[in-house]
Design a protein around this motif. Structure first.
Motif, PDB file in Angstrom:
ATOM      1  N   GLU A 180       3.691   3.131  -7.705  1.00 27.07           N
ATOM      2  CA  GLU A 180       3.123   4.010  -8.731  1.00 27.07           C
ATOM      3  C   GLU A 180       3.271   5.493  -8.386  1.00 27.07           C
ATOM      4  OE1 GLU A 180      -0.897   2.839  -9.253  1.00 27.07           O
ATOM      5  OE2 GLU A 180      -0.408   0.832 -10.003  1.00 27.07           O
ATOM      6  N   TYR A 181       3.724   5.783  -7.175  1.00 22.37           N
ATOM      7  CA  TYR A 181       3.831   7.177  -6.741  1.00 22.37           C
ATOM      8  C   TYR A 181       5.009   7.871  -7.423  1.00 22.37           C
ATOM      9  CZ  TYR A 181       4.842  11.151  -3.687  1.00 22.37           C
ATOM     10  OH  TYR A 181       5.108  12.413  -3.196  1.00 22.37           O
ATOM     11  N   GLY A 224      -0.299  -9.338   3.062  1.00 22.95           N
ATOM     12  CA  GLY A 224      -1.127  -8.825   1.971  1.00 22.95           C
ATOM     13  C   GLY A 224      -1.348  -7.325   2.083  1.00 22.95           C
ATOM     14  N   GLY A 225      -1.532  -6.839   3.316  1.00 25.39           N
ATOM     15  CA  GLY A 225      -1.691  -5.400   3.515  1.00 25.39           C
ATOM     16  C   GLY A 225      -0.434  -4.631   3.153  1.00 25.39           C
ATOM     17  N   GLU A 226       0.718  -5.178   3.532  1.00 32.95           N
ATOM     18  CA  GLU A 226       1.986  -4.521   3.198  1.00 32.95           C
ATOM     19  C   GLU A 226       2.209  -4.504   1.693  1.00 32.95           C
ATOM     20  OE1 GLU A 226       4.188  -5.775   7.392  1.00 32.95           O
ATOM     21  OE2 GLU A 226       4.485  -6.948   5.563  1.00 32.95           O
ATOM     22  N   GLU A 227       1.841  -5.587   1.017  1.00 33.74           N
ATOM     23  CA  GLU A 227       1.963  -5.611  -0.446  1.00 33.74           C
ATOM     24  C   GLU A 227       1.048  -4.567  -1.086  1.00 33.74           C
ATOM     25  OE1 GLU A 227       3.384  -9.761  -2.270  1.00 33.74           O
ATOM     26  OE2 GLU A 227       1.298  -9.774  -1.565  1.00 33.74           O
ATOM     27  N   ARG A 228      -0.119  -4.368  -0.510  1.00 30.43           N
ATOM     28  CA  ARG A 228      -1.044  -3.346  -1.026  1.00 30.43           C
ATOM     29  C   ARG A 228      -0.404  -1.964  -0.953  1.00 30.43           C
ATOM     30  NH1 ARG A 228      -4.038  -0.595  -4.153  1.00 30.43           N
ATOM     31  NH2 ARG A 228      -5.608   0.730  -3.175  1.00 30.43           N
ATOM     32  N   VAL A 229       0.249  -1.664   0.170  1.00 27.23           N
ATOM     33  CA  VAL A 229       0.942  -0.381   0.325  1.00 27.23           C
ATOM     34  C   VAL A 229       2.103  -0.288  -0.657  1.00 27.23           C
ATOM     35  CG1 VAL A 229       2.326   1.011   1.911  1.00 27.23           C
ATOM     36  CG2 VAL A 229       0.222  -0.081   2.715  1.00 27.23           C
ATOM     37  N   PHE A 281      -5.268   5.648   4.766  1.00 27.43           N
ATOM     38  CA  PHE A 281      -5.500   4.504   3.904  1.00 27.43           C
ATOM     39  C   PHE A 281      -4.564   4.647   2.705  1.00 27.43           C
ATOM     40  CE2 PHE A 281      -9.729   4.721   6.053  1.00 27.43           C
ATOM     41  CZ  PHE A 281      -9.626   3.501   6.703  1.00 27.43           C
ATOM     42  N   PRO A 282      -4.250   3.551   2.006  1.00 30.92           N
ATOM     43  CA  PRO A 282      -3.218   3.622   0.959  1.00 30.92           C
ATOM     44  C   PRO A 282      -3.405   4.715  -0.081  1.00 30.92           C
ATOM     45  CG  PRO A 282      -3.702   1.339   1.451  1.00 30.92           C
ATOM     46  CD  PRO A 282      -4.701   2.159   2.234  1.00 30.92           C
ATOM     47  N   ASN A 283      -4.661   4.989  -0.470  1.00 29.11           N
ATOM     48  CA  ASN A 283      -4.858   5.992  -1.525  1.00 29.11           C
ATOM     49  C   ASN A 283      -4.510   7.406  -1.072  1.00 29.11           C
ATOM     50  OD1 ASN A 283      -7.060   6.221   0.202  1.00 29.11           O
ATOM     51  ND2 ASN A 283      -8.496   6.753  -1.437  1.00 29.11           N
ATOM     52  N   ARG A 284      -4.334   7.608   0.246  1.00 31.87           N
ATOM     53  CA  ARG A 284      -3.956   8.926   0.752  1.00 31.87           C
ATOM     54  C   ARG A 284      -2.455   9.077   0.948  1.00 31.87           C
ATOM     55  NH1 ARG A 284      -7.076  12.800  -0.290  1.00 31.87           N
ATOM     56  NH2 ARG A 284      -6.023  13.984   1.367  1.00 31.87           N
ATOM     57  N   ILE A 285      -1.717   8.000   0.805  1.00 30.11           N
ATOM     58  CA  ILE A 285      -0.265   8.070   1.006  1.00 30.11           C
ATOM     59  C   ILE A 285       0.393   9.076   0.061  1.00 30.11           C
ATOM     60  CG2 ILE A 285       1.905   6.773   0.866  1.00 30.11           C
ATOM     61  CD1 ILE A 285       0.400   4.329   1.877  1.00 30.11           C
ATOM     62  N   PRO A 286       0.087   9.078  -1.246  1.00 34.63           N
ATOM     63  CA  PRO A 286       0.733  10.060  -2.127  1.00 34.63           C
ATOM     64  C   PRO A 286       0.506  11.498  -1.685  1.00 34.63           C
ATOM     65  CG  PRO A 286      -0.305   8.342  -3.423  1.00 34.63           C
ATOM     66  CD  PRO A 286      -0.754   8.133  -2.020  1.00 34.63           C
ATOM     67  N   PHE A 287      -0.704  11.846  -1.256  1.00 27.29           N
ATOM     68  CA  PHE A 287      -0.997  13.210  -0.812  1.00 27.29           C
ATOM     69  C   PHE A 287      -0.223  13.531   0.461  1.00 27.29           C
ATOM     70  CE2 PHE A 287      -4.624  11.711  -3.257  1.00 27.29           C
ATOM     71  CZ  PHE A 287      -4.826  12.759  -4.149  1.00 27.29           C
ATOM     72  N   VAL A 316       0.558   5.920  10.455  1.00 25.16           N
ATOM     73  CA  VAL A 316       0.003   4.569  10.554  1.00 25.16           C
ATOM     74  C   VAL A 316      -0.917   4.372   9.354  1.00 25.16           C
ATOM     75  CG1 VAL A 316      -1.464   3.016  11.890  1.00 25.16           C
ATOM     76  CG2 VAL A 316       0.167   4.518  13.057  1.00 25.16           C
ATOM     77  N   VAL A 317      -0.704   3.272   8.626  1.00 31.27           N
ATOM     78  CA  VAL A 317      -1.485   3.006   7.417  1.00 31.27           C
ATOM     79  C   VAL A 317      -2.326   1.759   7.629  1.00 31.27           C
ATOM     80  CG1 VAL A 317      -1.412   2.547   4.943  1.00 31.27           C
ATOM     81  CG2 VAL A 317       0.323   4.027   5.989  1.00 31.27           C
ATOM     82  N   PHE A 318      -3.628   1.878   7.509  1.00 33.26           N
ATOM     83  CA  PHE A 318      -4.510   0.723   7.485  1.00 33.26           C
ATOM     84  C   PHE A 318      -4.719   0.352   6.017  1.00 33.26           C
ATOM     85  CE2 PHE A 318      -5.059   2.078  11.765  1.00 33.26           C
ATOM     86  CZ  PHE A 318      -5.360   0.922  12.470  1.00 33.26           C
ATOM     87  N   ALA A 319      -4.461  -0.919   5.707  1.00 33.64           N
ATOM     88  CA  ALA A 319      -4.248  -1.319   4.319  1.00 33.64           C
ATOM     89  C   ALA A 319      -5.476  -1.219   3.429  1.00 33.64           C
ATOM     90  CB  ALA A 319      -3.694  -2.749   4.283  1.00 33.64           C
ATOM     91  N   TYR A 320      -6.669  -1.293   4.014  1.00 34.37           N
ATOM     92  CA  TYR A 320      -7.876  -1.304   3.182  1.00 34.37           C
ATOM     93  C   TYR A 320      -8.913  -0.336   3.749  1.00 34.37           C
ATOM     94  CZ  TYR A 320      -5.750  -5.463   1.227  1.00 34.37           C
ATOM     95  OH  TYR A 320      -4.868  -6.325   0.626  1.00 34.37           O
ATOM     96  N   PRO A 321      -9.558   0.449   2.878  1.00 36.71           N
ATOM     97  CA  PRO A 321     -10.569   1.410   3.348  1.00 36.71           C
ATOM     98  C   PRO A 321     -11.752   0.759   4.048  1.00 36.71           C
ATOM     99  CG  PRO A 321      -9.897   1.901   1.095  1.00 36.71           C
ATOM    100  CD  PRO A 321      -9.309   0.565   1.443  1.00 36.71           C
ATOM    101  N   SER A 322     -11.961  -0.537   3.848  1.00 37.73           N
ATOM    102  CA  SER A 322     -13.073  -1.235   4.505  1.00 37.73           C
ATOM    103  C   SER A 322     -12.820  -1.440   5.996  1.00 37.73           C
ATOM    104  CB  SER A 322     -13.309  -2.591   3.833  1.00 37.73           C
ATOM    105  OG  SER A 322     -12.132  -3.382   3.876  1.00 37.73           O
ATOM    106  N   GLN A 323     -11.579  -1.258   6.439  1.00 37.63           N
ATOM    107  CA  GLN A 323     -11.278  -1.409   7.856  1.00 37.63           C
ATOM    108  C   GLN A 323     -11.877  -0.243   8.646  1.00 37.63           C
ATOM    109  OE1 GLN A 323      -6.908  -2.329   6.631  1.00 37.63           O
ATOM    110  NE2 GLN A 323      -7.069  -2.932   8.764  1.00 37.63           N
ATOM    111  N   MET A 324     -12.486  -0.553   9.788  1.00 36.86           N
ATOM    112  CA  MET A 324     -13.082   0.468  10.648  1.00 36.86           C
ATOM    113  C   MET A 324     -12.105   0.795  11.765  1.00 36.86           C
ATOM    114  SD  MET A 324     -16.971  -1.030  10.863  1.00 36.86           S
ATOM    115  CE  MET A 324     -17.511   0.341  11.875  1.00 36.86           C
TER     116      MET A 324
END
Length: 326
Positions: free
Chosen positions: A55-56, A44-49, A172-178, A152-160
């Motif tokens: 969309e990038y 599920g985390g990989e699908e999120r990425v 986190f995924p939303n930072r991958i494009p930057f 290293v990408v952690f799939a969800y921002p809720s992860q600590m």
């Protein structure tokens, strides 16, 4: 541009087969439930990425290849490979519940659950270092001089996540494009070269072949595994073969001509090697050796020879894992 689909982890099918066939009080069953949840969460985390990358929009041509298995001296697996005319980038994806503490000495990730339990896992930095080294060697063998970056990408921002010394970017995924947009480099490949490199990656890709359950847990033997054919309607064991069909002995009265296929698939997810006619009869609980042979052939198995007068039927486990029996 995403170049291929991501395959679901083979461990899911192995766990499902084990959970169907092991008795509930078997200690391995509890371990399989946990491994099944971890595999599902990881996928599920990989699908999120994947959805973020789909969309990038990169300024130039870009090729995104999820779930790549390559060989360069040894086999290595990349969660995501991104290729451009200027660079390659490897993304190591993690989806781990609780709090993750990444340590340097020794290199490991310590997962701390909500109830305070600690579990030591492999370091994502060490894994990424290994993949970077092997992929650079793989490119060198093909005379492709482009720099290779990683994160290293952690799939969800809720992860600590805590890291005393981050040797690679943690995203986190939303930072991958930057992150991708700001990687340094000038074009070293033309678009034809990029397409050729992408083709070589796809041609060289070797899907991961999941080991059967008995090689992971030696205590899983024929004695600990339930035999019989499960009803395709009610899910109960005890279908009986008569009049060229499977008949459910429960109240649902289901009749099926192919219920044995799922059982044979379970066999190959649990046990290693091939299946003899005798083993098939014992596992499916049928007496007719000619009926058993027809069942094995109808399930896509290939006859490989004779042993003690009985046909030996083998099946490529990698193909089985990909669902060739359906």
């Amino acid at each position: 541009m995403i170049m291929k689909d991501r395959a679901r982890p083979g461990i899911e099918k192995v766990c499902d087969a084990g959970l169907r066939r092991l008795w509930p009080d078997n200690p391995v069953a509890g371990k399989l439930e946990e491994r099944r949840k971890q595999a599902e969460a990881g996928f599920g985390g990989e699908e999120r990425v994947d959805s973020v990358l789909a969309e990038y929009r990169h300024p130039g041509p870009i090729r995104i290849i999820p779930d790549v298995g390559l060989v360069c001296g040894s086999r290595f697996q990349l969660d995501v490979l991104v290729l451009t005319q200027s660079w390659a980038c490897l993304l190591e994806v993690k989806n781990i519940s609780g709090r993750s503490v990444i340590k340097d000495i020794p290199p490991q990730l310590v997962r701390i659950t909500k109830d305070g339990r600690e579990e030591a896992l492999g370091s994502p930095f060490a894994q990424l270092d290994s993949n970077l080294m092997l992929f650079r060697d793989w490119l060198h063998e093909r005379n492709t001089p482009i720099p290779v970056y990683g994160a290293v990408v952690f799939a969800y921002p809720s992860q600590m996540v805590e890291a005393a010394a981050a040797t690679h970017p943690i995203l986190f995924p939303n930072r991958i494009p930057f992150f991708l947009r700001n990687l340094p480099g000038r074009p070293l490949l033309d678009e034809h070269d990029l397409n050729e490199l992408t083709r070589q990656v796809l041609v060289s890709h070797e899907p991961f072949v999941q080991r059967p359950l008995c090689t992971m847990y030696p205590q899983v033997t024929e004695r600990t595994v339930r035999t019989g054919v499960m009803c395709t309607a009610c899910g109960e064991f005890g279908m009986r073969w008569r009049d060229r069909a499977w008949h459910c002995s429960c109240s649902c009265s289901c009749i099926s001509r192919s219920a044995h296929v799922k059982a044979i698939q379970d066999w190959f997810h649990i046990f290693s090697g091939g299946m003899t006619n005798e083993e098939c009869r014992r596992f499916l609980e049928v007496e007719d050796r000619h009926a058993a042979r027809r069942m094995m052939k109808s399930a896509g198995l290939i006859e490989k020879g004779k042993a003690d007068g009985k046909p030996i039927i083998n099946h490529d486990f990698g193909a089985l894992r990909e669902g060739a029996l359906f």
